[in-house]
Write a protein that holds these residues in place. Structure first.
Motif, PDB file in Angstrom:
ATOM      1  N   ALA A 282       0.838  -1.205   0.000  1.00  0.00           N
ATOM      2  CA  ALA A 282       0.000   0.000   0.000  1.00  0.00           C
ATOM      3  C   ALA A 282       0.871   1.252   0.000  1.00  0.00           C
ATOM      4  CB  ALA A 282      -0.910  -0.001   1.224  1.00  0.00           C
ATOM      5  N   PRO A 283       0.355   2.346  -0.568  1.00  0.00           N
ATOM      6  CA  PRO A 283       1.027   3.640  -0.390  1.00  0.00           C
ATOM      7  C   PRO A 283       0.749   4.162   1.028  1.00  0.00           C
ATOM      8  CG  PRO A 283      -0.966   3.929  -1.687  1.00  0.00           C
ATOM      9  CD  PRO A 283      -0.824   2.448  -1.435  1.00  0.00           C
ATOM     10  N   TRP A 284       1.785   4.579   1.727  1.00  0.00           N
ATOM     11  CA  TRP A 284       1.635   4.967   3.133  1.00  0.00           C
ATOM     12  C   TRP A 284       1.767   6.480   3.297  1.00  0.00           C
ATOM     13  CZ3 TRP A 284       0.517   2.243   7.576  1.00  0.00           C
ATOM     14  CH2 TRP A 284       0.306   0.873   7.396  1.00  0.00           C
ATOM     15  N   LEU A 285       0.928   6.999   4.161  1.00  0.00           N
ATOM     16  CA  LEU A 285       0.952   8.412   4.533  1.00  0.00           C
ATOM     17  C   LEU A 285       1.627   8.502   5.894  1.00  0.00           C
ATOM     18  CD1 LEU A 285      -2.747   9.177   3.545  1.00  0.00           C
ATOM     19  CD2 LEU A 285      -0.694   9.411   2.124  1.00  0.00           C
ATOM     20  N   LEU A 286       2.779   9.153   5.946  1.00  0.00           N
ATOM     21  CA  LEU A 286       3.616   9.110   7.142  1.00  0.00           C
ATOM     22  C   LEU A 286       3.656  10.461   7.851  1.00  0.00           C
ATOM     23  CD1 LEU A 286       6.682   7.134   5.739  1.00  0.00           C
ATOM     24  CD2 LEU A 286       4.700   6.225   6.952  1.00  0.00           C
ATOM     25  N   PRO A 287       3.690  10.441   9.190  1.00  0.00           N
ATOM     26  CA  PRO A 287       3.979  11.678   9.932  1.00  0.00           C
ATOM     27  C   PRO A 287       5.394  12.155   9.636  1.00  0.00           C
ATOM     28  CG  PRO A 287       3.026   9.990  11.362  1.00  0.00           C
ATOM     29  CD  PRO A 287       3.407   9.308  10.089  1.00  0.00           C
ATOM     30  N   GLY A 288       5.694  13.399  10.019  1.00  0.00           N
ATOM     31  CA  GLY A 288       7.009  13.967   9.774  1.00  0.00           C
ATOM     32  C   GLY A 288       8.111  13.136  10.399  1.00  0.00           C
ATOM     33  N   PRO A 289       9.266  13.047   9.742  1.00  0.00           N
ATOM     34  CA  PRO A 289      10.358  12.178  10.229  1.00  0.00           C
ATOM     35  C   PRO A 289      10.929  12.601  11.572  1.00  0.00           C
ATOM     36  CG  PRO A 289      11.111  13.561   8.411  1.00  0.00           C
ATOM     37  CD  PRO A 289       9.627  13.745   8.485  1.00  0.00           C
ATOM     38  N   GLU A 290      10.665  13.835  12.032  1.00  0.00           N
ATOM     39  CA  GLU A 290      11.173  14.295  13.332  1.00  0.00           C
ATOM     40  C   GLU A 290      10.282  13.860  14.486  1.00  0.00           C
ATOM     41  OE1 GLU A 290       8.076  17.123  12.053  1.00  0.00           O
ATOM     42  OE2 GLU A 290       9.731  16.096  11.059  1.00  0.00           O
ATOM     43  N   THR A 291       9.182  13.172  14.213  1.00  0.00           N
ATOM     44  CA  THR A 291       8.200  12.847  15.242  1.00  0.00           C
ATOM     45  C   THR A 291       8.294  11.394  15.686  1.00  0.00           C
ATOM     46  OG1 THR A 291       6.466  12.189  13.659  1.00  0.00           O
ATOM     47  CG2 THR A 291       6.628  14.540  14.217  1.00  0.00           C
ATOM     48  N   ALA A 292       7.853  11.156  16.924  1.00  0.00           N
ATOM     49  CA  ALA A 292       7.741   9.780  17.424  1.00  0.00           C
ATOM     50  C   ALA A 292       6.692   9.004  16.645  1.00  0.00           C
ATOM     51  CB  ALA A 292       7.398   9.803  18.914  1.00  0.00           C
ATOM     52  N   CYS A 293       5.683   9.710  16.122  1.00  0.00           N
ATOM     53  CA  CYS A 293       4.627   9.048  15.351  1.00  0.00           C
ATOM     54  C   CYS A 293       5.194   8.441  14.063  1.00  0.00           C
ATOM     55  CB  CYS A 293       3.518  10.039  15.033  1.00  0.00           C
ATOM     56  SG  CYS A 293       2.863  10.881  16.492  1.00  0.00           S
ATOM     57  N   HIS A 294       6.155   9.109  13.449  1.00  0.00           N
ATOM     58  CA  HIS A 294       6.819   8.563  12.262  1.00  0.00           C
ATOM     59  C   HIS A 294       7.549   7.272  12.612  1.00  0.00           C
ATOM     60  CE1 HIS A 294       9.022   8.894   8.371  1.00  0.00           C
ATOM     61  NE2 HIS A 294       9.988   8.294   9.062  1.00  0.00           N
ATOM     62  N   GLU A 295       8.307   7.304  13.707  1.00  0.00           N
ATOM     63  CA  GLU A 295       9.040   6.119  14.121  1.00  0.00           C
ATOM     64  C   GLU A 295       8.087   4.987  14.500  1.00  0.00           C
ATOM     65  OE1 GLU A 295      12.332   3.717  14.828  1.00  0.00           O
ATOM     66  OE2 GLU A 295      12.164   5.654  13.783  1.00  0.00           O
ATOM     67  N   MET A 296       6.959   5.330  15.108  1.00  0.00           N
ATOM     68  CA  MET A 296       5.963   4.305  15.452  1.00  0.00           C
ATOM     69  C   MET A 296       5.475   3.590  14.193  1.00  0.00           C
ATOM     70  SD  MET A 296       2.373   3.928  15.134  1.00  0.00           S
ATOM     71  CE  MET A 296       1.740   5.605  15.077  1.00  0.00           C
TER      72      MET A 296
END
Length: 391
Positions: free
Chosen positions: A96-110
């Motif tokens: 799937a194409p993924w929509l990611l939070p900003g790379p500086e955020t914990a949400c991106h790493e999650m």
């Protein structure tokens, strides 16, 4: 959650309520701001896939946990054979194409870790720092996203929301700088001990120990610092305001007369015919005990705020003076307290069963029993705050 810290529109805050100031940071920046004393409380988050230790010198209060959901367009959900509300197996969304939070955020790493645990690296179709942007992109069929429940918009026809087969949770918690008080080594339970002794006139050793023992007996859940008492002993607490209509400061002599009359009336009810201790704090950034005033004896020192940098440590040196109570005998210091020239004074009976804590604008009173508190409150109902919290 955060907007509720502000009073309702058109409602004046209580006199003792501090002005709220809000700044938004990612958790590491929020913790750094807390350490630099730029903020008093940091409301932060962490994910079950990203365990995060409590920062040194801070206390942690868990607020709540929330699940992370997979969010995608209903047409895409049908393509992946996901029934409405069913659990999602991320392994089926590797292409799937993924929509990611900003790379500086914990949400991106999650998101990276959740997909990695499912055996793939997510292919980014878009990156945005705002969950509202990500859900808007989902509604346009731009891709799929992992979003915590609290960040989800109201249900709509263009979003299909699914719990994860392998759950991921976000934990919301509050951090504040740790409030310390020393305990003497070798004792079980709390027992405060002076940290340092300078060239001062101390309360005699026996009296000093008695004061500490009495405090431990009656107020074990809090150090002897006035503003810390209200939360653990709310059932024994009542606050009286010093002037009509909760006016905070006296401006003319007639108003000072009212302030002192209210202070003295309650003090006389509490302590008439006996001796009192007047406990005065001296706040400092040095552990060395400052000289005492004539008639005051050094009791103990509290490390109120610890910090790896000694320049940012805060100490509270407590001095205690015993004297007979007479109506009006403390008018001079009480007037200074009313003018905010002196703060943090505690007045107690010699058994420390009742505490009177005057401040600029009123006094917090702590009684021996809830019933005594209620009777004292009812005698002076006209002096109470109109605020529901009693502040």
């Amino acid at each position: 959650m955060i907007p509720s810290l502000w009073p309702d529109p058109g409602t004046a805050p209580a006199p003792e309520e501090p002005a709220a100031f809000l700044v938004e940071h990612e958790p590491p920046a929020a913790e750094a701001a807390l350490g630099r004393r730029e903020v008093d409380i940091a409301v932060t988050h962490s994910y079950s896939l990203l365990p995060h230790p409590v920062p040194a010198g801070c206390e942690h209060t868990a607020l709540f946990d929330e699940p992370v959901h997979l969010v995608l367009h209903p047409a895409d959900a049908a393509g992946y054979r996901l029934a409405p509300g069913s659990q999602a197996d991320l392994r089926r969304l590797a292409d799937a194409p993924w929509l990611l939070p900003g790379p500086e955020t914990a949400c991106h790493e999650m998101t990276q870790r959740a997909c990695g645990a499912a055996g793939f690296v997510p292919r980014a179709a878009a990156v945005a720092g705002d969950f509202a942007v990500l859900t808007a992109l989902v509604a346009r069929r731009a891709g799929v996203a992992l979003i915590p429940r609290m960040a989800l918009p109201a249900p709509g026809p263009n979003l299909s929301i699914h719990p994860l087969r392998v759950p991921v949770h976000r934990s919301i918690h509050a951090l504040r700088r740790r409030f310390y008080w020393w305990m003497s080594a070798g004792h079980h339970g709390r027992r405060w001990e002076p940290m340092a002794r300078g060239r001062v006139r101390q309360v005699s050793g026996g009296v000093q120990a008695d004061l500490t023992e009495l405090w431990q007996q009656h107020w074990p859940d809090c150090p002897p610092v006035g503003y810390k008492l209200r939360d653990p002993y709310r059932d024994l607490w009542v606050r009286f305001h010093s002037l009509p209509e909760s006016k905070r400061y006296a401006e003319v002599e007639s108003e000072y007369g009212v302030v002192l009359e209210r202070y003295n009336t309650v003090l006389d009810e509490l302590f008439a015919g006996g001796d009192i201790y007047v406990i005065t704090p001296v706040w400092a950034t040095e552990a060395e005990v400052p000289p005492s005033q004539p008639g005051d004896g050094y009791w103990q020192t509290l490390l109120v705020e610890d910090d790896p940098d000694p320049e940012f440590r805060t100490y509270c040196h407590l001095f205690a003076a015993r004297r007979p109570w007479r109506y009006g005998c403390l008018d001079e210091p009480l007037r200074d307290i009313a003018d905010d020239k002196v703060a943090g004074v505690l007045i107690t009976d010699t058994q420390m069963r009742r505490i009177y804590h005057p401040y600029d604008g009123g006094a917090d009173v702590f009684l021996a029993t809830p019933g005594e508190r209620d009777r004292t409150r009812d005698r002076h109902a006209d002096w109470l705050s109109s605020h529901p919290s009693g502040l």
